[in-house]
Scaffold this active site. Sequence first.
Site, PDB file in Angstrom:
ATOM      1  N   PRO A  13      35.014  41.342  57.110  1.00  0.00           N
ATOM      2  CA  PRO A  13      36.385  41.604  57.588  1.00  0.00           C
ATOM      3  C   PRO A  13      37.171  42.437  56.588  1.00  0.00           C
ATOM      4  O   PRO A  13      37.154  42.175  55.393  1.00  0.00           O
ATOM      5  CB  PRO A  13      36.983  40.212  57.766  1.00  0.00           C
ATOM      6  N   GLU A  14      37.846  43.448  57.069  1.00  0.00           N
ATOM      7  CA  GLU A  14      38.743  44.238  56.233  1.00  0.00           C
ATOM      8  C   GLU A  14      40.186  43.885  56.589  1.00  0.00           C
ATOM      9  O   GLU A  14      40.424  43.020  57.437  1.00  0.00           O
ATOM     10  CB  GLU A  14      38.452  45.733  56.427  1.00  0.00           C
TER      11      GLU A  14
END
Length: 281
Positions: free
Chosen positions: A2-3
Site C-alpha cells: 500500500p502506498e
Amino acid sequence: MPELPEVETVRRGLAPVMEGVRIAQAHVNRPDLRWPFPDRMAERLTGARVERLGRRSKYLLAELDRGETLLVHLGMSGRMLVSGDPLGRFVHAHPAPEKHDHVVFEMETGARITFNDPRRFGAMDLLPTGGAHKLLDVLGPEPLGNDFHEDHLVQAFKGKMTPVKAALLDQRIVAGLGNIYVCEALFRAGIDPRRKAGRIAATRVAGLVPIIRAVLEEAIAAGGSSLRDFKQADGELGYFQHRFDVYGREGEACRTPSCGAPIRRAVQSGRSSFFCAACQR
Ligand SMILES: [Zn+2]
C-alpha cells in the site's frame, strides 16, 4: 504494497466506523508484528474512544480520549476489514476468524475492525498524542500539505548527485511517496528517473510539485470510488483498481499521443523504475 493513496483510502473507510466511537474490546492475538506491540496494548485500547483518525505519510493515527495515539502501519501485506457496521455503510457479516487476524477491535456500535497481515511487516504502536515517535520524527513534509512547495523541492535537490528517483523516495524530502507514484509523476513531468536530482533545472523541479499532488489526488479519488462500491465488496479497505501510465507496463506502448515507444524498466536501488526513454529526459 500500500502506498499513500491506499492508506488514505483505508483512513476514509475507517473514519466513519471509528471516529467518536469507543473500542468496546481490543483483541491482540500475538506479541508482535514487525516489532513487539507496546506493553498491555489490548488493555490500553479497550474502553478508549477514538476522537479522530488522521494520517501522516503511510501511518494511520487514531487519537484516543486517553491522551494516547494509536499508530498503525499496514506494511507490505496488512489489510483492514470492516464487518457488521450497524450504521449501514458496511453490511458484511462478521467473518470467521482467520489465521492472520492479528488485532481485532470490537467497536461499541457492533462494528468489527480486523487487521490481517500474513507477512507481518506491519506495525502498531502507542505514543503520547502530539508526541515524538521514531517513525514520525524523520518524515519530511506531506506531499498534499502546505509545507511541500516548489521552493522546498528546489532547495532539497540542490547539489544532490543521487538519481531523482531516489531523491523522491527519500522520506526526509517528501513523506509517503513510494515506487509506483514516483514512477508515474516522473513520467508526467518528462524527467528520466536516472537523472541526477541536482542537475535538473529548477523550473522542471518546481514543476514536479503540482504533478506529484495531481498523481496522488487522482489515485485517492479512484480509491474513493472503490469505497462507494463497498456494499458489493467483501469489507476490505484500501486496494483498488487504478490505471497507471508506466508502472508495471514494461514493453507496452507509451500512452503519449504520437510516441508509442515501449515502456522500459530499470532497477534502481533494488526497485524497478518504469519509464519512456523517448518522453523522459
Ligand atoms: Zn513516450
